[in-house]
Design a protein around this motif. Sequence first.
Motif, short mmCIF file in Angstrom:
data_model
loop_
_atom_site.label_atom_id
_atom_site.label_comp_id
_atom_site.label_asym_id
_atom_site.label_seq_id
_atom_site.Cartn_x
_atom_site.Cartn_y
_atom_site.Cartn_z
N ASN A 97 18.50 -28.68 -36.74
CA ASN A 97 17.48 -28.71 -35.68
C ASN A 97 18.09 -28.56 -34.29
N LYS A 98 19.26 -29.16 -34.08
CA LYS A 98 19.91 -29.08 -32.76
C LYS A 98 20.25 -27.64 -32.38
N PHE A 99 20.44 -26.79 -33.38
CA PHE A 99 20.81 -25.40 -33.09
C PHE A 99 19.59 -24.54 -32.75
N TYR A 100 18.43 -25.16 -32.70
CA TYR A 100 17.20 -24.43 -32.33
C TYR A 100 16.56 -25.06 -31.09
N GLU A 101 17.33 -25.88 -30.38
CA GLU A 101 16.80 -26.56 -29.20
C GLU A 101 17.62 -26.17 -27.97
N GLY A 102 17.14 -26.57 -26.81
CA GLY A 102 17.91 -26.44 -25.58
C GLY A 102 18.35 -25.01 -25.31
N ILE A 103 19.65 -24.80 -25.16
CA ILE A 103 20.16 -23.48 -24.76
C ILE A 103 20.15 -22.46 -25.90
N PHE A 104 19.88 -22.91 -27.12
CA PHE A 104 19.94 -21.97 -28.25
C PHE A 104 18.67 -21.14 -28.38
N PRO A 105 18.82 -19.88 -28.77
CA PRO A 105 17.62 -19.10 -29.12
C PRO A 105 16.87 -19.92 -30.17
N ASN A 106 15.56 -20.14 -29.96
CA ASN A 106 14.91 -21.13 -30.83
C ASN A 106 13.89 -20.59 -31.82
N GLU A 107 13.83 -19.24 -31.91
CA GLU A 107 12.90 -18.75 -32.94
C GLU A 107 13.52 -18.96 -34.33
N ARG A 108 12.69 -19.41 -35.24
CA ARG A 108 13.14 -19.71 -36.59
C ARG A 108 12.27 -18.90 -37.54
N THR A 109 12.89 -18.03 -38.33
CA THR A 109 12.12 -17.15 -39.21
C THR A 109 11.46 -17.94 -40.33
N TYR A 110 12.22 -18.86 -40.89
CA TYR A 110 11.73 -19.67 -42.00
C TYR A 110 11.91 -21.15 -41.68
N ALA A 111 11.13 -22.00 -42.33
CA ALA A 111 11.42 -23.43 -42.29
C ALA A 111 12.81 -23.62 -42.89
N PHE A 112 13.52 -24.66 -42.48
CA PHE A 112 14.89 -24.87 -42.95
C PHE A 112 14.89 -25.46 -44.36
N VAL A 113 15.29 -24.64 -45.31
CA VAL A 113 15.45 -25.09 -46.69
C VAL A 113 16.93 -24.92 -47.01
N PRO A 114 17.71 -26.01 -46.90
CA PRO A 114 19.16 -25.84 -47.06
C PRO A 114 19.53 -25.31 -48.44
N HIS A 115 20.35 -24.29 -48.47
CA HIS A 115 20.69 -23.67 -49.75
C HIS A 115 21.96 -22.84 -49.66
N ILE A 116 22.55 -22.61 -50.83
CA ILE A 116 23.68 -21.68 -50.95
C ILE A 116 23.21 -20.56 -51.87
N THR A 117 23.02 -19.39 -51.30
CA THR A 117 22.50 -18.26 -52.09
C THR A 117 23.50 -17.88 -53.18
N ILE A 118 23.00 -17.69 -54.40
CA ILE A 118 23.88 -17.19 -55.47
C ILE A 118 23.37 -15.86 -56.04
N GLY A 119 22.12 -15.49 -55.70
CA GLY A 119 21.60 -14.19 -56.13
C GLY A 119 20.49 -13.77 -55.19
N GLN A 120 20.46 -12.47 -54.82
CA GLN A 120 19.36 -11.99 -53.98
C GLN A 120 19.12 -10.51 -54.21
N GLU A 121 17.98 -10.05 -53.69
CA GLU A 121 17.55 -8.66 -53.90
C GLU A 121 17.54 -8.31 -55.39
N LEU A 122 17.14 -9.27 -56.19
CA LEU A 122 17.06 -9.06 -57.64
C LEU A 122 15.72 -8.39 -57.96
N SER A 123 15.71 -7.57 -59.00
CA SER A 123 14.43 -7.06 -59.48
C SER A 123 13.67 -8.23 -60.11
N THR A 124 12.38 -8.03 -60.31
CA THR A 124 11.59 -9.12 -60.89
C THR A 124 12.13 -9.54 -62.25
N ASP A 125 12.54 -8.55 -63.04
CA ASP A 125 13.10 -8.85 -64.36
C ASP A 125 14.43 -9.60 -64.26
#
Lengths: 171, 171
Positions: A97-125
């Motif tokens: 949250n501190k990184f989206y306040e004060g002097i920081f650019p504060n637009e947030r694309t998504y709510a913060f859901v802490p995660h470590i991505t292990i797969g992305q851009e996968l087909s539905t299958d």
Amino acid sequence: MKYGIAIFPSKAVQDIANSYRKRYDPNYALIPPHITVKERFDATEEEIKEITAELHNIAKETKPFPLIIKKVSSFSPVTNTVYLKVEPVEGLIELSNKFYEGIFPNERTYAFVPHITIGQELSTDEHSDVYGSLQMEKFDIHEQVDRFQLLYQLENGSWSVHETFKFGEDC
Amino acid sequence: MKYGIAIFPSKAVQDIANSYRKRYDPNYALIPPHITVKERFDATEEEIKEITAELHNIAKETKPFPLIIKKVSSFSPVTNTVYLKVEPVEGLIELSNKFYEGIFPNERTYAFVPHITIGQELSTDEHSDVYGSLQMEKFDIHEQVDRFQLLYQLENGSWSVHETFKFGEDC
């Protein structure tokens, strides 16, 4: 220049994440496994000096907090992204949250859901296969976070570390 | 765990190096373009704490020095490695020497020839082509180095940053 702020888990957890990312994450080669605590933002060299000073202040006042991972989750149906779910402990949420306040650019694309991505851009299958097989797996990861890193993005899309900020230290 | 110490040039120089590495360096995806100032070494978690403390001492007493690149060179015939030749200024040589003294593992495989690799493991023909075409190119890179980074190697061969050490600062 494009910057971002991330927390890197221990080598052990990075190795686990990479064992999946190697097959399922097209960003595998661009950055080691990480928790994004501030999404990519633009800053000039002047701005980044000010931001760096503020990051030192934030690091100084931050206490180590636990990094807890128990299971895999998915952002589907929003995106076919599978990730190690990082428990949203107070210290981690407050830090981000501190990184989206004060002097920081504060637009947030998504709510913060802490995660470590292990797969992305996968087909539905692919997503069904991967998530289906990992969904039942239990993880018992519990370690301490004591630092975050400011990174910048190179033209090829990969990330380089600008500086490490250790909690409780102000330089 | 395997550790190493490196200096990363500016984004501009990393982008130049990557434009070649993309085609000619099989380690392209494992680490951003860098100058190795201490080759890979083994250390336990206990040892790395002591080493980190010593790196803070070294950083504190180090003054910024110039990073100067004028041309491409090659380690051929020893290895078919092509690199941006980094001028061996005093500050850089002294810094690297400190990482082979005192508490640091002090075996050195090669004499210290500061460089940023842009191509390696090339066939003899590839090496002739690449080095032949780059040999006559002039570079006019002159920037300041004000930090070094301690990295550790993941099981997939890639490198993660453990900590940044800024010159003139002791924490």
